[in-house]
Design a protein around this motif. Structure first.
Motif, short mmCIF file in Angstrom:
data_model
loop_
_atom_site.label_atom_id
_atom_site.label_comp_id
_atom_site.label_asym_id
_atom_site.label_seq_id
_atom_site.Cartn_x
_atom_site.Cartn_y
_atom_site.Cartn_z
N PHE A 188 0.77 -1.31 0.09
CA PHE A 188 0.11 0.03 -0.11
C PHE A 188 0.55 0.96 -0.05
O PHE A 188 0.89 2.18 -1.30
CB PHE A 188 -0.52 -0.27 0.97
N GLU A 189 1.87 1.04 0.91
CA GLU A 189 2.72 2.39 1.44
C GLU A 189 3.51 2.89 -0.38
O GLU A 189 3.43 4.19 -1.24
CB GLU A 189 4.24 2.26 2.12
N LEU A 190 4.00 1.56 -1.45
CA LEU A 190 4.44 1.54 -2.33
C LEU A 190 3.20 2.12 -3.06
O LEU A 190 3.63 3.08 -4.07
CB LEU A 190 4.90 -0.01 -3.21
N ALA A 191 1.86 1.78 -3.88
CA ALA A 191 1.75 1.98 -4.26
C ALA A 191 0.78 3.96 -4.15
O ALA A 191 0.78 4.14 -5.23
CB ALA A 191 -0.59 1.64 -4.14
N LEU A 192 0.87 3.76 -2.51
CA LEU A 192 0.59 5.54 -2.45
C LEU A 192 2.24 5.60 -3.44
O LEU A 192 1.29 7.01 -4.16
CB LEU A 192 0.66 5.82 -1.48
N GLU A 193 3.10 6.05 -3.04
CA GLU A 193 3.93 6.47 -4.23
C GLU A 193 4.01 6.63 -5.13
O GLU A 193 3.94 7.20 -6.33
CB GLU A 193 5.27 6.33 -3.35
N SER A 194 3.20 5.07 -5.96
CA SER A 194 3.16 5.65 -6.94
C SER A 194 2.14 6.68 -7.23
O SER A 194 2.06 7.16 -8.52
CB SER A 194 3.28 4.09 -7.57
N PHE A 195 1.43 5.90 -6.95
CA PHE A 195 0.28 7.52 -7.28
C PHE A 195 0.77 9.43 -7.09
O PHE A 195 0.37 9.71 -8.40
CB PHE A 195 -0.94 7.14 -6.36
N LEU A 196 1.30 9.23 -6.03
CA LEU A 196 1.79 10.51 -5.95
C LEU A 196 2.93 11.14 -6.84
O LEU A 196 2.45 12.07 -7.43
CB LEU A 196 3.17 10.45 -4.62
N ALA A 197 4.08 9.93 -7.54
CA ALA A 197 4.24 10.03 -9.12
C ALA A 197 3.72 10.55 -10.00
O ALA A 197 3.45 11.33 -10.86
CB ALA A 197 5.29 8.98 -9.11
N GLU A 198 2.23 10.13 -10.50
CA GLU A 198 1.08 9.75 -11.40
C GLU A 198 0.53 11.09 -10.94
O GLU A 198 0.41 11.74 -12.62
CB GLU A 198 0.37 8.75 -10.87
N ILE A 199 0.31 11.99 -10.26
CA ILE A 199 -0.86 12.51 -10.22
C ILE A 199 0.20 14.33 -9.65
O ILE A 199 -0.11 15.18 -10.33
CB ILE A 199 -1.34 12.79 -9.00
N LEU A 232 1.16 21.78 -5.09
CA LEU A 232 -0.13 21.24 -5.77
C LEU A 232 -1.09 20.95 -5.15
O LEU A 232 -1.41 20.75 -4.09
CB LEU A 232 0.69 20.28 -6.16
N ALA A 233 -2.00 21.77 -5.46
CA ALA A 233 -4.07 21.04 -5.73
C ALA A 233 -4.08 19.35 -5.37
O ALA A 233 -4.36 19.56 -4.24
CB ALA A 233 -4.53 21.71 -6.91
N GLU A 234 -3.62 18.47 -5.87
CA GLU A 234 -3.68 17.29 -5.69
C GLU A 234 -3.10 16.84 -4.31
O GLU A 234 -3.36 16.12 -3.18
CB GLU A 234 -3.77 16.66 -6.79
N LEU A 235 -1.67 18.01 -3.82
CA LEU A 235 -0.80 17.90 -2.82
C LEU A 235 -0.83 17.89 -1.68
O LEU A 235 -1.83 17.63 0.04
CB LEU A 235 0.30 17.67 -2.70
N ILE A 236 -2.41 19.34 -2.26
CA ILE A 236 -2.98 20.14 -0.92
C ILE A 236 -4.09 18.59 -0.33
O ILE A 236 -4.42 19.40 0.71
CB ILE A 236 -3.29 21.68 -1.32
N ARG A 237 -5.12 18.59 -1.50
CA ARG A 237 -6.02 17.78 -0.97
C ARG A 237 -5.58 16.38 -0.17
O ARG A 237 -6.36 16.36 0.74
CB ARG A 237 -6.99 17.29 -1.85
N LEU A 238 -4.50 15.84 -0.39
CA LEU A 238 -4.13 14.60 0.37
C LEU A 238 -3.58 15.38 1.72
O LEU A 238 -3.85 14.68 2.62
CB LEU A 238 -2.88 13.60 -1.06
N ARG A 239 -2.66 16.26 1.52
CA ARG A 239 -2.63 16.80 2.67
C ARG A 239 -3.64 16.33 3.84
O ARG A 239 -3.96 16.02 4.71
CB ARG A 239 -1.40 17.72 2.79
N GLU A 240 -4.72 17.21 3.71
CA GLU A 240 -5.93 17.82 4.43
C GLU A 240 -7.23 16.35 4.87
O GLU A 240 -6.92 16.43 5.92
CB GLU A 240 -7.50 18.60 3.13
N LEU A 241 -6.67 15.23 3.85
CA LEU A 241 -6.30 13.80 4.09
C LEU A 241 -5.71 13.49 5.04
O LEU A 241 -6.27 11.99 6.09
CB LEU A 241 -6.99 13.91 2.39
#
Length: 153
Positions: free
Chosen positions: A43-54, A76-85
């Motif tokens: 799941f951690e590897l998937a998160l990092e792959s997803f972060l690279a993707e977006i 970045l807007a996507e990262l700000i949303r993920l930080r809030e999450l």
């Protein structure tokens, strides 16, 4: 393989791993713990792959979640949303970040079940596997939504 394909592959592998039936023998508890921690690592590897993707359009020099989701990470807007999450402990990302911190800690994330029936349980009765599966499904939904936002850029 594209980042999106890799992300999907890692999520699928984590899901398969967490659903692995455990043979009841003297190693069952340890095997279950290994499966749970292995699934978290995927799941951690998937998160990092997803972060690279977006964040592909931003051409960042890292994909480490600790950096990108940190308070001083890129704006970045996507990262700000993920930080809030991630700041919401009950969200899939808040749960995942907490579990990853445990996974990388000395005690690990998987716990041996308490076998003393006279003890009062202070924690949730849900197993790590049940929690994992629920949060993985939420992650897939959120990732799909963020992919749409990222793709618009």
């Amino acid at each position: 393989m594209s980042a999106r394909t890799r992300t999907s592959q890692l999520l699928y592998q984590a899901e398969l791993l967490i659903e692995t039936p455990i043979q009841e023998d003297e190693h069952a508890v340890t095997r279950q713990m290994a499966i749970e921690e292995g699934a978290l690592a995927l799941f951690e590897l998937a998160l990092e792959s997803f972060l690279a993707e977006i964040t592909e359009h931003a051409r960042l020099d890292t994909r480490r979640w600790q950096v990108l989701l940190g308070a001083d990470g890129p704006a970045l807007a996507e990262l700000i949303r993920l930080r809030e999450l991630a700041a919401q402990p009950q969200s899939w990302l808040g749960w995942l970040v907490g579990m990853l911190l445990k996974l990388h800690g000395d005690d690990g994330a998987a716990k041996r079940p308490a076998y003393n029936p006279s003890m009062i349980a202070l924690e949730s009765n849900a197993s790590l596997g049940d929690e994992f599966y629920s949060h993985l499904q939420s992650a897939k939904q959120e990732m799909a939504a963020l992919r749409e936002t990222s793709h618009e850029w």
